[in-house]
Write an enzyme that holds these catalytic residues in place. Structure first.
Site, PDB file in Angstrom:
ATOM      1  N   GLY A 114       0.838  -1.201   0.000  1.00  0.00           N
ATOM      2  CA  GLY A 114       0.000   0.000   0.000  1.00  0.00           C
ATOM      3  C   GLY A 114       0.871   1.248   0.000  1.00  0.00           C
ATOM      4  O   GLY A 114       2.034   1.202  -0.438  1.00  0.00           O
ATOM      5  N   ASP A 139      -8.501  -0.396   1.002  1.00  0.00           N
ATOM      6  CA  ASP A 139      -9.044   0.962   1.193  1.00  0.00           C
ATOM      7  C   ASP A 139      -9.192   1.727  -0.127  1.00  0.00           C
ATOM      8  O   ASP A 139      -9.882   2.748  -0.172  1.00  0.00           O
ATOM      9  CB  ASP A 139      -8.142   1.769   2.128  1.00  0.00           C
ATOM     10  CG  ASP A 139      -8.210   1.282   3.563  1.00  0.00           C
ATOM     11  OD1 ASP A 139      -8.936   0.306   3.822  1.00  0.00           O
ATOM     12  OD2 ASP A 139      -7.517   1.864   4.415  1.00  0.00           O
TER      13      ASP A 139
END
Ligand code: F6P
Length: 374
Positions: A114, A139
């Site tokens: 990420g 996310d």
């Protein structure tokens, strides 16, 4: 000349990691390259915990959640936690990480991660290591790419939970509050909330008032609606307050969010007296088999990461732009997170449906002002 590459999964897991690994390994074989896997992210990098990966090792893994390599969010080689005199100190072990890969004869590292993972990948590149990144997070908050893999599975799981909670909410005439993941961005709450026909959605990008939510829920009951479904991002915060954290984890370098859902539930009970139940979905959203969309996207990322290596596109990550997978400089990709636009089409569409974001109560929302102006 590339002969051997390494692949590593770092940070929180996301459904689709194994599909990326499979895509990397199978494509690397077409170039005649060797592939090694690094176990447990940064930990394996520093402890030389490497395994050989070939077609046999990745056979059939695209449908499996988690990662066959293991992962951790504690292994940042630039800021590695060690215990000294009873307290935790962060030390820079990045030189060791680069040396370990060079010793193993690795010509390029495929780093799947990420925003944190891509930061580490970029800094390792600056130390002279060839790195290609693959963007991962449920996310979906990486600016570089239209979509990260894992997001589709997470919203599928959250939507299914909302559908289930709706029937029991309706049966008991209750308020149901559901806390979903989304540390800095409200994509999971927004997408699952619209798909799951939520009545209110609270996201980090739109600070909310407890009073507004309570008023909205009361209004629904006054208009004969027997239940209310409120989706809350874990990173959502009240207008006059802070997000709710469970703990500060210095080893991971992050504060762990969690608890805003129960707080919203408590305030609804306090302000309305209505029977309310709270569900925190948590890591259920990260587990399980990836959707077919995520399997395909993750596979494409893995395949294209290997082509990027062959093209010498180091210090780049592979990103989805429209319908194509393209290389993007990691430095550009990590400049900012991708937030929900509070004025954007999706939020406006949700408001048009009557969904409350906790900033204004009644609907139709700004059109009242427009009417007043006319
Ligand atoms: O970044 C992905 C994410 O799932 C966030 O939504 C959440 O805050 C975090 O990871 C949880 O991480 P951990 O696995 O350390 O609890």
């Amino acid at each position: 000349m590339v002969r051997k590459i390494a692949v590593m999964t770092g940070g929180g897991d996301a459904p689709g990691l194994n599909a990326v690994i499979r895509g990397v390994v199978k494509t690397a074989e077409t170039y005649g390259w060797e592939v090694i896997g690094i176990k447990d992210g940064g930990e394996g990098l520093l402890h030389e915990d490497f395994v050989k990966l070939g077609s046999d090792e990745v056979h059939g893994i695209a449908s499996i959640g988690g990662t066959i390599l293991g992962t951790t969010n504690r292994g940042n080689p630039f800021s590695y936690p060690i215990e000294r005199d009873g307290h935790v100190e962060l030390v820079d072990r990045s030189g060791e990480a680069v040396d370990n890969l060079k010793k193993a004869g690795v010509d390029c590292l495929v780093a799947i991660g990420g925003d944190g993972g891509m930061n580490i990948a970029h800094r390792l590149s600056q130390l002279g290591l060839n790195v290609v990144g693959v963007p991962k997070t449920i996310d979906n908050d990486l600016m570089a790419t239209d979509q990260t893999f894992g997001f589709d599975t997470a919203i599928q799981t959250a939507t299914e939970a909302l559908d289930r909670l709706t029937t029991t909410a309706e049966a008991h005439h209750r308020v149901m509050v559901v806390e979903v993941m989304g540390r800095d961005a409200g994509w999971i709450a927004l997408h699952s909330g619209i798909a799951g026909q939520a009545n209110a959605i609270l996201i980090p990008e739109i600070p909310f008032g407890f009073g507004k939510i309570a008023e909205y829920v009361n209004e629904r009951y006054a208009h004969g609606k027997s239940y209310s479904l409120v989706v809350v991002s874990e990173g959502a915060r009240p207008l006059d307050g802070e997000p709710v954290y469970q703990e500060w984890n210095p080893a991971a370098g992050v504060r762990r969010l969690g608890g805003i859902g129960p707080k919203v539930g408590d305030e609804i009970v306090r302000k309305t007296g209505l029977e309310t139940r709270v569900t925190v979905l948590g890591h259920v959203q990260r587990g399980g088999s990836p959707t077919s969309f995520d399997r395909v996207l993750a596979t494409r990322y893995g395949v294209e990461a290997v082509h990027a290596i062959a093209d010498g596109k180091f210090d780049h990550l592979v990103a989805l732009r429209g319908t194509a997978i393209v290389p993007v400089p990691i430095a550009e990709a990590i400049r900012q997170l991708k937030h929900v636009d509070p004025e954007g089409e999706l939020v406006c569409a949700a408001r048009d449906l009557g969904i409350c974001f906790g900033d204004v109560v009644s609907v139709p929302w700004p059109r009242q002002d427009e009417k007043a102006r006319a």
